[in-house]
Design an enzyme around this catalytic site. Structure first.
Site, PDB file in Angstrom:
ATOM      1  N   CYS A   1       0.832  -1.209   0.000  1.00 23.44           N
ATOM      2  CA  CYS A   1       0.000   0.000   0.000  1.00 23.44           C
ATOM      3  C   CYS A   1       0.867   1.260   0.000  1.00 23.44           C
ATOM      4  CB  CYS A   1      -0.979  -0.047   1.175  1.00 23.44           C
ATOM      5  SG  CYS A   1      -2.294   1.165   1.038  1.00 23.44           S
TER       6      CYS A   1
ATOM      7  N   HIS B   1      -3.797  -5.383   1.067  1.00 26.79           N
ATOM      8  CA  HIS B   1      -3.131  -5.694   2.337  1.00 26.79           C
ATOM      9  C   HIS B   1      -3.217  -7.180   2.676  1.00 26.79           C
ATOM     10  CE1 HIS B   1      -2.393  -1.616   3.931  1.00 26.79           C
ATOM     11  NE2 HIS B   1      -3.468  -1.266   3.252  1.00 26.79           N
TER      12      HIS B   1
ATOM     13  N   GLU C   1      -1.512  -8.699   4.814  1.00 22.77           N
ATOM     14  CA  GLU C   1      -1.322  -8.872   6.269  1.00 22.77           C
ATOM     15  C   GLU C   1      -2.628  -8.675   7.042  1.00 22.77           C
ATOM     16  OE1 GLU C   1      -0.853  -6.149   4.685  1.00 22.77           O
ATOM     17  OE2 GLU C   1      -0.938  -4.379   5.982  1.00 22.77           O
TER      18      GLU C   1
END
Lengths: 243, 79
Positions: A86, A203, A205
Site C-alpha cells: 500500500c 493488504h 497482512e
C-alpha cells in the site's frame, strides 16, 4: 529469516506486519525507525502501509527522502528483497525503485473493501508458490491506488512479466467492474525487472488469520517467506549435500 | 526573492479531481465552465541568491520533490 520493517511517521500497518510475519509466520521481525541510516543485516525489507508524512505533497513523496531510504535503495540495488504494501508501494514508486506512480482513485473515494486479485505470474518471490490465474480475496484501504505509467512503461511491465496481480472479478475476469481505483491495466501489484523489488496496493497482512475471517493474504505471505528462505538457505544446503 | 512554482498534472494524465469540481460547478448551474484541471501552488521565498543560481535551485527542487515527473509538470513564476 531476518525482516526489517521500516516505520515512517504516519505508518499504521507496521505493527500488523510485525504481528503477521512474527507471530503467524514465525519470522524474526524488527521495526526500524525511518531516521536510522543503516538497515543492518537482513533478508527482507518491508515498507508497510499507512500515510507516511500524512501523505502531504503526494503519497510517498517525502518518505522517499527519509534517512533510512538511502540504505534501502543500496540494499535493493545490491539485489536485496524489498516488499512494499500500500503506502510502501507508493514510496517505492516515488523512490524510482518501481516504475510508475499511484494517483488519486478515479472514483475519488477512499476505498476500504475486499477486492479480488488474479495472479498474473509466479515469477516473483511474492507469487512463486501461488498458482497463475488463481484468484485471491484481499482487502484494500486506500485513496491513492490508481496505478499510472505511460503506455511504453505499461507495455514493458507486460513484456517483462512484471505484473504480479490484476484486480479481477470473483471469477477471475479482468473487467472494469473488478477495478476499485481506476488502475491502468487493472494493476494491483508489480515487481521490478530484476524481480527483487515488489509491491501491491492490497493488504495481505490484514487477511492472514482465521480470526479476521480470511486467510487468503497468508497464502501470499507464505509464498514470499518460502521463496526467500529457499534462496537464502540454498547455498548452505548445497554445501551440506556435497559434504 | 519571492517565486511561485505551479505544479499540474500533464495534459495526458486523467484528473479525476478536476472532473469532480467541473461536475459540481455544473450542478451549481455554472454551465459555461467547460473544463477544470486542478494543480498545486508553492510560494517560495529564497535567501539572497543570484537569478542563475535561483533558477538552478528551483528546477532541482521542482524536479526532485515538488513534482513527480511521471505524472506532473511544473512552471516557475518570478515576481
Amino acid at each position: 529469516m531476518k525482516i526489517k520493517c521500516v516505520v515512517f511517521p504516519g505508518s499504521n500497518c507496521d505493527h500488523d506486519t510485525e504481528h503477521v510475519f512474527g507471530r503467524v509466520l514465525n519470522q524474526d521481525v524488527e521495526l526500524i525507525w525511518h531516521k536510522e541510516e543503516e538497515l543492518g543485516q537482513c533478508d527482507l525489507v518491508i515498507l508497510p502501509g499507512g500515510f507516511a508524512y500524512g501523505d502531504y505533497l503526494r503519497t510517498g513523496a517525502m518518505a522517499r527522502f527519509s534517512p533510512i531510504m538511502k540504505s534501502v535503495e543500496r540494499f535493493a540495488k545490491d539485489g536485496g528483497y524489498v516488499f512494499g504494501i500500500c503506502n510502501g508501494f507508493q514510496v517505492l514508486c516515488e523512490a524510482g525503485l518501481l516504475p510508475g506512480a499511484l494517483m488519486k482513485n478515479a472514483c475519488l473515494q477512499f476505498r476500504c473493501m475486499d477486492v479480488y486479485l488474479r495472479v498474473e505470474t509466479t515469477r516473483s518471490p511474492l507469487t512463486r508458490y501461488l498458482s497463475q490465474g488463481q484468484v485471491y480475496r484481499v482487502p484494500i484501504a486506500h485513496g491513492d491506488g490508481n496505478y499510472y505509467a505511460d503506455p511504453e512503461t505499461i507495455q514493458q511491465l507486460i513484456d517483462e512479466d512484471c505484473v504480479l496481480f490484476q484486480y479481477s472479478t470473483p471469477d477471475g475476469l479482468i473487467l472494469p467492474e473488478g477495478n476499485p481505483n481506476g488502475s491502468l491495466y487493472n494493476i494491483a501489484g508489480i515487481c521490478n525487472k530484476e524481480r527483487n523489488v515488489f509491491a501491491m496496493m492490497p493488504h495481505p497482512e490484514r487477511a492472514s488469520e482465521p480470526e479476521v475471517g480470511n486467510t487468503d493474504g497468508l497464502l501470499i505471505l507464505q509464498s514470499l517467506v518460502r521463496s526467500i528462505e529457499e534462496k537464502t538457505q540454498s547455498p548452505r544446503l548445497a554445501t551440506t549435500s556435497v559434504a | 526573492m519571492k517565486v511561485r512554482i505551479l505544479v499540474r498534472l500533464k495534459q495526458t494524465v486523467h484528473d479525476p479531481q478536476g472532473e469532480a469540481i467541473l461536475q459540481s460547478l455544473h450542478h451549481m448551474n455554472y454551465l459555461d465552465v467547460a473544463s477544470v484541471r486542478q494543480g498545486k501552488v508553492f510560494d517560495i521565498e529564497l535567501k539572497d541568491v543570484n537569478e542563475a543560481k535561483a533558477k538552478a535551485l528551483l528546477d532541482e527542487i521542482a524536479r526532485k520533490i515538488l513534482a513527480n515527473p511521471i505524472i506532473e509538470e511544473y512552471a516557475i513564476e518570478w515576481e
